[in-house]
Motif scaffolding. Structure first.
Motif, PDB file in Angstrom:
ATOM      1  N   ARG A  87     -52.604 -60.415  22.430  1.00  0.00           N
ATOM      2  CA  ARG A  87     -53.894 -60.817  21.810  1.00  0.00           C
ATOM      3  C   ARG A  87     -54.978 -59.652  22.093  1.00  0.00           C
ATOM      4  NH1 ARG A  87     -54.238 -67.190  23.610  1.00  0.00           N
ATOM      5  NH2 ARG A  87     -52.703 -67.817  22.063  1.00  0.00           N
ATOM      6  N   LYS A  88     -54.901 -59.013  23.414  1.00  0.00           N
ATOM      7  CA  LYS A  88     -55.582 -57.899  23.718  1.00  0.00           C
ATOM      8  C   LYS A  88     -55.316 -56.881  22.759  1.00  0.00           C
ATOM      9  CE  LYS A  88     -56.182 -54.856  27.727  1.00  0.00           C
ATOM     10  NZ  LYS A  88     -55.488 -53.727  27.294  1.00  0.00           N
ATOM     11  N   MET A  89     -53.960 -56.493  22.344  1.00  0.00           N
ATOM     12  CA  MET A  89     -53.589 -55.351  21.506  1.00  0.00           C
ATOM     13  C   MET A  89     -54.311 -55.782  20.072  1.00  0.00           C
ATOM     14  SD  MET A  89     -52.037 -52.371  20.980  1.00  0.00           S
ATOM     15  CE  MET A  89     -51.150 -52.221  22.124  1.00  0.00           C
ATOM     16  N   ILE A  90     -53.876 -57.076  19.652  1.00  0.00           N
ATOM     17  CA  ILE A  90     -54.572 -57.240  18.442  1.00  0.00           C
ATOM     18  C   ILE A  90     -56.088 -57.052  18.354  1.00  0.00           C
ATOM     19  CG2 ILE A  90     -54.822 -59.141  16.657  1.00  0.00           C
ATOM     20  CD1 ILE A  90     -52.132 -60.196  17.625  1.00  0.00           C
ATOM     21  N   GLU A  92     -57.903 -54.964  20.102  1.00  0.00           N
ATOM     22  CA  GLU A  92     -58.086 -53.546  20.219  1.00  0.00           C
ATOM     23  C   GLU A  92     -58.148 -52.823  18.926  1.00  0.00           C
ATOM     24  OE1 GLU A  92     -56.001 -52.428  23.603  1.00  0.00           O
ATOM     25  OE2 GLU A  92     -57.694 -52.734  24.928  1.00  0.00           O
ATOM     26  N   LEU A  93     -57.210 -53.141  18.312  1.00  0.00           N
ATOM     27  CA  LEU A  93     -56.794 -52.761  16.894  1.00  0.00           C
ATOM     28  C   LEU A  93     -57.879 -53.109  15.861  1.00  0.00           C
ATOM     29  CD1 LEU A  93     -52.885 -53.220  16.663  1.00  0.00           C
ATOM     30  CD2 LEU A  93     -54.084 -51.115  16.522  1.00  0.00           C
ATOM     31  N   GLN A  94     -58.388 -54.474  15.934  1.00  0.00           N
ATOM     32  CA  GLN A  94     -59.247 -54.913  15.005  1.00  0.00           C
ATOM     33  C   GLN A  94     -60.638 -54.365  15.118  1.00  0.00           C
ATOM     34  OE1 GLN A  94     -58.259 -56.238  12.628  1.00  0.00           O
ATOM     35  NE2 GLN A  94     -57.361 -58.310  12.822  1.00  0.00           N
ATOM     36  N   LEU A  95     -60.729 -53.985  16.645  1.00  0.00           N
ATOM     37  CA  LEU A  95     -62.177 -53.317  16.942  1.00  0.00           C
ATOM     38  C   LEU A  95     -62.310 -52.152  16.291  1.00  0.00           C
ATOM     39  CD1 LEU A  95     -62.535 -54.902  20.280  1.00  0.00           C
ATOM     40  CD2 LEU A  95     -64.188 -55.029  18.783  1.00  0.00           C
ATOM     41  N   CYS A  96     -61.298 -51.494  15.940  1.00  0.00           N
ATOM     42  CA  CYS A  96     -61.223 -49.947  15.127  1.00  0.00           C
ATOM     43  C   CYS A  96     -62.060 -50.382  13.935  1.00  0.00           C
ATOM     44  CB  CYS A  96     -59.976 -49.561  14.593  1.00  0.00           C
ATOM     45  SG  CYS A  96     -58.821 -49.480  16.028  1.00  0.00           S
ATOM     46  N   HIS A  97     -61.969 -51.369  13.272  1.00  0.00           N
ATOM     47  CA  HIS A  97     -62.531 -51.789  12.006  1.00  0.00           C
ATOM     48  C   HIS A  97     -63.872 -51.930  12.200  1.00  0.00           C
ATOM     49  CE1 HIS A  97     -58.846 -50.817   9.945  1.00  0.00           C
ATOM     50  NE2 HIS A  97     -58.271 -51.764  11.092  1.00  0.00           N
ATOM     51  N   ALA A  98     -64.183 -52.879  13.153  1.00  0.00           N
ATOM     52  CA  ALA A  98     -65.453 -53.727  13.271  1.00  0.00           C
ATOM     53  C   ALA A  98     -65.754 -53.707  14.647  1.00  0.00           C
ATOM     54  CB  ALA A  98     -65.189 -55.008  12.828  1.00  0.00           C
ATOM     55  N   PRO A  99     -66.366 -52.533  15.243  1.00  0.00           N
ATOM     56  CA  PRO A  99     -66.444 -52.407  16.549  1.00  0.00           C
ATOM     57  C   PRO A  99     -67.667 -53.238  17.001  1.00  0.00           C
ATOM     58  CG  PRO A  99     -66.986 -50.394  15.381  1.00  0.00           C
ATOM     59  CD  PRO A  99     -66.303 -51.163  14.586  1.00  0.00           C
ATOM     60  N   ASP A 100     -68.430 -53.529  16.160  1.00  0.00           N
ATOM     61  CA  ASP A 100     -69.899 -54.358  16.570  1.00  0.00           C
ATOM     62  C   ASP A 100     -69.848 -55.865  16.315  1.00  0.00           C
ATOM     63  OD1 ASP A 100     -70.916 -52.083  17.761  1.00  0.00           O
ATOM     64  OD2 ASP A 100     -71.457 -51.465  15.701  1.00  0.00           O
ATOM     65  N   SER A 101     -68.657 -56.217  15.792  1.00  0.00           N
ATOM     66  CA  SER A 101     -68.614 -57.748  15.448  1.00  0.00           C
ATOM     67  C   SER A 101     -68.721 -58.816  16.827  1.00  0.00           C
ATOM     68  CB  SER A 101     -67.267 -58.037  14.715  1.00  0.00           C
ATOM     69  OG  SER A 101     -66.895 -59.340  14.671  1.00  0.00           O
ATOM     70  N   PRO A 102     -69.661 -59.511  16.659  1.00  0.00           N
ATOM     71  CA  PRO A 102     -70.019 -60.451  17.806  1.00  0.00           C
ATOM     72  C   PRO A 102     -68.860 -61.159  18.208  1.00  0.00           C
ATOM     73  CG  PRO A 102     -71.725 -60.536  16.235  1.00  0.00           C
ATOM     74  CD  PRO A 102     -70.902 -59.805  15.613  1.00  0.00           C
ATOM     75  N   GLU A 103     -67.937 -61.561  17.131  1.00  0.00           N
ATOM     76  CA  GLU A 103     -66.904 -62.634  17.338  1.00  0.00           C
ATOM     77  C   GLU A 103     -65.858 -61.841  18.053  1.00  0.00           C
ATOM     78  OE1 GLU A 103     -66.015 -64.917  13.947  1.00  0.00           O
ATOM     79  OE2 GLU A 103     -63.989 -65.591  14.475  1.00  0.00           O
ATOM     80  N   LEU A 104     -65.248 -60.728  17.281  1.00  0.00           N
ATOM     81  CA  LEU A 104     -64.386 -59.776  18.084  1.00  0.00           C
ATOM     82  C   LEU A 104     -64.772 -59.560  19.528  1.00  0.00           C
ATOM     83  CD1 LEU A 104     -63.112 -57.356  15.369  1.00  0.00           C
ATOM     84  CD2 LEU A 104     -62.133 -59.505  15.988  1.00  0.00           C
ATOM     85  N   GLU A 110     -62.993 -62.058  26.582  1.00  0.00           N
ATOM     86  CA  GLU A 110     -61.835 -63.172  27.150  1.00  0.00           C
ATOM     87  C   GLU A 110     -60.414 -62.317  27.634  1.00  0.00           C
ATOM     88  OE1 GLU A 110     -62.448 -66.230  27.729  1.00  0.00           O
ATOM     89  OE2 GLU A 110     -60.368 -66.997  28.202  1.00  0.00           O
ATOM     90  N   TYR A 111     -59.857 -61.441  26.611  1.00  0.00           N
ATOM     91  CA  TYR A 111     -58.750 -61.009  26.771  1.00  0.00           C
ATOM     92  C   TYR A 111     -58.791 -59.730  27.203  1.00  0.00           C
ATOM     93  CZ  TYR A 111     -57.392 -65.051  24.404  1.00  0.00           C
ATOM     94  OH  TYR A 111     -57.168 -66.535  24.192  1.00  0.00           O
ATOM     95  N   GLY A 112     -59.767 -59.158  27.766  1.00  0.00           N
ATOM     96  CA  GLY A 112     -59.919 -57.755  28.411  1.00  0.00           C
ATOM     97  C   GLY A 112     -59.521 -56.828  27.504  1.00  0.00           C
ATOM     98  N   ALA A 113     -59.936 -56.837  26.229  1.00  0.00           N
ATOM     99  CA  ALA A 113     -59.736 -55.667  25.283  1.00  0.00           C
ATOM    100  C   ALA A 113     -60.742 -54.770  25.267  1.00  0.00           C
ATOM    101  CB  ALA A 113     -59.523 -56.329  23.660  1.00  0.00           C
ATOM    102  N   GLN A 114     -60.276 -53.587  25.343  1.00  0.00           N
ATOM    103  CA  GLN A 114     -61.370 -52.449  25.049  1.00  0.00           C
ATOM    104  C   GLN A 114     -61.897 -52.062  23.524  1.00  0.00           C
ATOM    105  OE1 GLN A 114     -59.721 -48.921  27.256  1.00  0.00           O
ATOM    106  NE2 GLN A 114     -58.375 -50.330  28.172  1.00  0.00           N
ATOM    107  N   ARG A 115     -63.050 -51.895  23.701  1.00  0.00           N
ATOM    108  CA  ARG A 115     -63.748 -51.994  22.443  1.00  0.00           C
ATOM    109  C   ARG A 115     -63.422 -50.517  21.674  1.00  0.00           C
ATOM    110  NH1 ARG A 115     -68.440 -49.263  21.096  1.00  0.00           N
ATOM    111  NH2 ARG A 115     -69.705 -50.130  19.035  1.00  0.00           N
TER     112      ARG A 115
END
Ligand code: SF4
Ligand code: FES
Length: 203
Positions: A87-90, A92-104, A110-115
């Motif tokens: 989930r963290k990897m998914i 991080e990949l989604q945050l490339c597209h929408a780095p400011d999405s509050p939902e992401l 929650e999953y320790g993903a880096q923006r």
């Protein structure tokens, strides 16, 4: 319809036959994160964020819970080190597209993903398809769709349909986990209402 007892995170859940693992978990108040799921839409299985581990007898595998239906003797684990890592990897990949999405960003916490782990491609759309599927399946209008493929894939409103159907609807707006949909709509609006080009003055 018969009941199928399943174990989810150690809790006995009586699922209805045909229910997905995600639905069974939700019916018992167990949270599984989703990005492309909507209870009124056909299962899609696009974002993979709802991945869980299932065990039947000695056999274990990871499945996409929004499309995987319950079966006898199913033992589901919704969180583990491996699941959290996926989930963290998914995210991080989604945050490339929408780095400011509050939902992401909330899920990232929650999953320790880096923006900023991966290079940004701020198209804002994460291709969850919620807007497209909602308009097609629920409204039956097809006012918004995907254009292009691969990394160039993006959503676009069909101006002729949008001009008639969207102004009083906009039911897809709150479904979008990013700002992409509203941005595309504003662009369509501008195209529809832009004044005709000025004819060169005749002398
Ligand atoms: S515009 Fe929003 S709702 Fe539509 S596919 Fe992209 S992220 Fe999903
Ligand atoms: S919510 Fe299941 S794949 Fe997106």
């Amino acid at each position: 319809m018969s009941e199928i007892p399943v174990l989810i995170d150690g809790k006995e859940v009586k699922a209805r036959e045909g229910m997905t693992v995600l639905e069974a978990a939700r019916s018992a108040g167990i949270l599984i994160p989703t990005l492309c799921h909507h209870e009124k839409l056909e299962p899609f299985g696009g974002c993979r964020l709802c991945i869980v581990e299932v065990q039947v007898g000695d056999w274990t595998k990871r499945v996409v819970s929004c499309v995987y239906t319950v079966e006898e003797n199913l033992n589901v684990t919704t969180r583990s080190e491996k699941i959290d890592k996926i989930r963290k990897m998914i995210l991080e990949l989604q945050l490339c597209h929408a780095p400011d999405s509050p939902e992401l960003l909330e899920l990232a916490k929650e999953y320790g993903a880096q923006r900023d782990r991966f290079e940004k491609e701020a198209s804002f759309c994460i291709h969850c398809g919620l807007c497209v599927r909602y308009c097609a399946e629920i409204k039956q209008k097809d006012a918004v769709g995907f254009v292009d493929r691969g990394i160039r894939k993006e959503i676009s409103f069909i101006p002729e349909i949008a001009a008639k159907e969207c102004w009083d609807c906009k039911e897809c707006f709150p479904l979008c986990p990013t700002e992409a949909l509203q941005a595309a709509f504003v662009l369509t609006q501008a195209l529809i209402f832009s004044p005709p080009p000025i004819e060169p003055a005749s002398i």
